[in-house]
Write an enzyme that holds these catalytic residues in place. Sequence first.
Site, PDB file in Angstrom:
ATOM      1  N   GLU A 255       0.826  -1.209   0.000  1.00 35.23           N
ATOM      2  CA  GLU A 255       0.000   0.000   0.000  1.00 35.23           C
ATOM      3  C   GLU A 255       0.857   1.254   0.000  1.00 35.23           C
ATOM      4  O   GLU A 255       1.939   1.274   0.569  1.00 35.23           O
ATOM      5  CB  GLU A 255      -0.857   0.029   1.272  1.00 35.23           C
ATOM      6  CG  GLU A 255      -1.857  -1.089   1.328  1.00 35.23           C
ATOM      7  CD  GLU A 255      -2.604  -1.140   2.663  1.00 35.23           C
ATOM      8  OE1 GLU A 255      -2.704  -0.092   3.331  1.00 35.23           O
ATOM      9  OE2 GLU A 255      -3.059  -2.230   3.015  1.00 35.23           O
TER      10      GLU A 255
ATOM     11  N   CYS B 164       5.179  -7.708   7.533  1.00 33.81           N
ATOM     12  CA  CYS B 164       6.129  -7.225   8.539  1.00 33.81           C
ATOM     13  C   CYS B 164       6.254  -8.295   9.612  1.00 33.81           C
ATOM     14  O   CYS B 164       5.294  -9.006   9.901  1.00 33.81           O
ATOM     15  CB  CYS B 164       5.587  -5.933   9.156  1.00 33.81           C
ATOM     16  SG  CYS B 164       6.698  -5.180  10.370  1.00 33.81           S
TER      17      CYS B 164
ATOM     18  N   CYS C 133      -1.148  -3.145  14.968  1.00 29.95           N
ATOM     19  CA  CYS C 133      -0.864  -2.839  13.561  1.00 29.95           C
ATOM     20  C   CYS C 133      -1.338  -3.951  12.636  1.00 29.95           C
ATOM     21  O   CYS C 133      -1.016  -5.122  12.823  1.00 29.95           O
ATOM     22  CB  CYS C 133       0.635  -2.608  13.394  1.00 29.95           C
ATOM     23  SG  CYS C 133       1.084  -2.183  11.709  1.00 29.95           S
TER      24      CYS C 133
ATOM     25  N   CYS D 274       3.779  -5.821  16.190  1.00 32.15           N
ATOM     26  CA  CYS D 274       3.125  -4.824  17.061  1.00 32.15           C
ATOM     27  C   CYS D 274       1.626  -5.134  17.141  1.00 32.15           C
ATOM     28  O   CYS D 274       0.985  -5.407  16.119  1.00 32.15           O
ATOM     29  CB  CYS D 274       3.352  -3.412  16.526  1.00 32.15           C
ATOM     30  SG  CYS D 274       5.101  -2.982  16.409  1.00 32.15           S
TER      31      CYS D 274
ATOM     32  N   CYS E 257      -1.872   2.016   7.813  1.00 30.43           N
ATOM     33  CA  CYS E 257      -1.032   0.833   7.785  1.00 30.43           C
ATOM     34  C   CYS E 257      -1.635  -0.561   7.568  1.00 30.43           C
ATOM     35  O   CYS E 257      -2.120  -1.185   8.505  1.00 30.43           O
ATOM     36  CB  CYS E 257      -0.305   0.796   9.126  1.00 30.43           C
ATOM     37  SG  CYS E 257       1.423   0.897   8.890  1.00 30.43           S
TER      38      CYS E 257
ATOM     39  N   CYS F  16       3.189   8.194   1.474  1.00 28.80           N
ATOM     40  CA  CYS F  16       3.599   7.226   2.485  1.00 28.80           C
ATOM     41  C   CYS F  16       3.837   5.909   1.758  1.00 28.80           C
ATOM     42  O   CYS F  16       2.944   5.411   1.074  1.00 28.80           O
ATOM     43  CB  CYS F  16       2.477   7.090   3.513  1.00 28.80           C
ATOM     44  SG  CYS F  16       2.774   5.783   4.703  1.00 28.80           S
TER      45      CYS F  16
ATOM     46  N   GLY G 128       5.658  -2.587   6.609  1.00 31.29           N
ATOM     47  CA  GLY G 128       7.047  -3.043   6.735  1.00 31.29           C
ATOM     48  C   GLY G 128       7.871  -2.226   7.704  1.00 31.29           C
ATOM     49  O   GLY G 128       7.472  -1.149   8.136  1.00 31.29           O
TER      50      GLY G 128
HETATM   51  N1  SAH Z   1       7.648  -0.296  10.975  1.00 32.71           N
HETATM   52  C1  SAH Z   1       7.755   1.117  11.030  1.00 32.71           C
HETATM   53  C2  SAH Z   1       6.948   1.862   9.982  1.00 32.71           C
HETATM   54  C3  SAH Z   1       5.528   1.416   9.736  1.00 32.71           C
HETATM   55  S1  SAH Z   1       4.262   1.857  10.836  1.00 32.71           S
HETATM   56  C4  SAH Z   1       7.408   1.613  12.415  1.00 32.71           C
HETATM   57  O1  SAH Z   1       7.034   0.814  13.244  1.00 32.71           O
HETATM   58  O2  SAH Z   1       7.585   2.783  12.678  1.00 32.71           O
HETATM   59  C5  SAH Z   1       4.039   3.574  10.741  1.00 32.71           C
HETATM   60  C6  SAH Z   1       3.412   4.155  11.992  1.00 32.71           C
HETATM   61  O3  SAH Z   1       2.009   3.825  12.111  1.00 32.71           O
HETATM   62  C7  SAH Z   1       4.075   3.625  13.256  1.00 32.71           C
HETATM   63  O4  SAH Z   1       4.282   4.674  14.163  1.00 32.71           O
HETATM   64  C8  SAH Z   1       3.047   2.637  13.743  1.00 32.71           C
HETATM   65  O5  SAH Z   1       3.245   2.363  15.082  1.00 32.71           O
HETATM   66  C9  SAH Z   1       1.740   3.355  13.406  1.00 32.71           C
HETATM   67  N2  SAH Z   1       0.560   2.489  13.401  1.00 32.71           N
HETATM   68  C10 SAH Z   1       0.465   1.216  13.022  1.00 32.71           C
HETATM   69  N3  SAH Z   1      -0.785   0.747  13.201  1.00 32.71           N
HETATM   70  C11 SAH Z   1      -1.510   1.777  13.681  1.00 32.71           C
HETATM   71  C12 SAH Z   1      -2.868   1.927  14.059  1.00 32.71           C
HETATM   72  N4  SAH Z   1      -3.733   0.909  14.002  1.00 32.71           N
HETATM   73  N5  SAH Z   1      -3.263   3.136  14.513  1.00 32.71           N
HETATM   74  C13 SAH Z   1      -2.391   4.166  14.593  1.00 32.71           C
HETATM   75  N6  SAH Z   1      -1.106   4.086  14.256  1.00 32.71           N
HETATM   76  C14 SAH Z   1      -0.650   2.900  13.814  1.00 32.71           C
END
Ligand code: SAH
Length: 345
Positions: free
Chosen positions: A91, A111, A118, A115, A333, A104, A158
């Site tokens: 995406e 990934c 995510c 987390c 994301c 973005c 990722g």
């Molecule tokens: N892997 C990298 C980049 C991808 S995520 C990282 O972890 O930074 C990009 C951002 O979106 C990160 O800050 C992540 O924590 C946040 N993110 C992911 N899922 C989310 C969600 N459901 N709501 C809000 N932010 C989210």
Amino acid sequence: MEKTDILSLSLPEVEKLVTDIGEPKFRAKQIYGWITKGMWGENMRNIPKSLQEKLNNVCEFRLPNVKLKLVSRIDGTVKYLFELIDGECIESVFMKYEHGNTLCISSQVGCRMGCKFCASTLLGRVRDLTPSEMLGQIIAAEKDTGERISNVVMMGIGEPLDNYDNTVRFLRLVSSPDSLNIGLRHISVSTCGLVNGIERLQNENLPITLSISLHAYDNEVRSSIMPINNKYGIEELLSACHRYYESTGRRISFEYTLIAGKNDTEEGAIALAAVLKKYMHSGIHVNLIPLNEVKETKLSTSKNVNAFKNKLISLGINATVRRRLGSDINASCGQLRRQSQKESI
Ligand code: SAH
């Protein structure tokens, strides 16, 4: 013989490729001009047909294919589901800000960081993206929108520092005046906190903005939502960030997603300010993100966003709340790729 992926090459490398097949060096600059606009084959109008054919014998040019495109009716944000050559999907999100158009981009298919909040990580990592697939997202989005992209954030699917070499090569390519010429100061690289990657990046002489997905003020909370914290705890992470700031002079942006009942209390804001000041001293910016609820996770979004921000500011921490763009099109994301996977099962 495997063909060279021409979009992953720098201009000097294309010069070598062109002279190796017996053509004059000046052709490289012409070809480079076309590929960075997403043109190939007979679209390269000043390249003789014979050279077009020779090029096709030794290299290949591919752009991600727009599989699905959603346009927000609220703010014009465009979300792309791009299909890659092997059928995998990633995406990208095109956003209009006052300071310019931002894309973005994704850095991996899936990934493996796990987390809890995510959507990108739910089925793990499939593979890394090549530099050309990272660049290709920008070129394809520019071609589709007809607009110039001036800012890039590596905050899609990722973990960029888990695909370190390709990410660094991409950063050098995209910022090169011969290529898309997007200034490194207009590029953010976001990481969940791979300390070894942060330490390497510090010495690359790339003045990007480093974003750290922090999301917690102590190890207990962070480990419960981000498994990487079991490997590199907050102290180790923030010490690496401090060294990064000292050595590069680049302010660090800390991403903090507010999750109801988890990390959004007033005490949480006080603890966050304290731990940041203890390790970083200065060069801190906190970017608060309202959680985008992902169906599969049981986390809910916080209503305390402004209170949290104001508390941080009162404690001398520079904090802003991220504007929510494209909330009507699942713009966060991994949600779209996840949806398309479920539909094809
Ligand atoms: N892997 C990298 C980049 C991808 S995520 C990282 O972890 O930074 C990009 C951002 O979106 C990160 O800050 C992540 O924590 C946040 N993110 C992911 N899922 C989310 C969600 N459901 N709501 C809000 N932010 C989210």
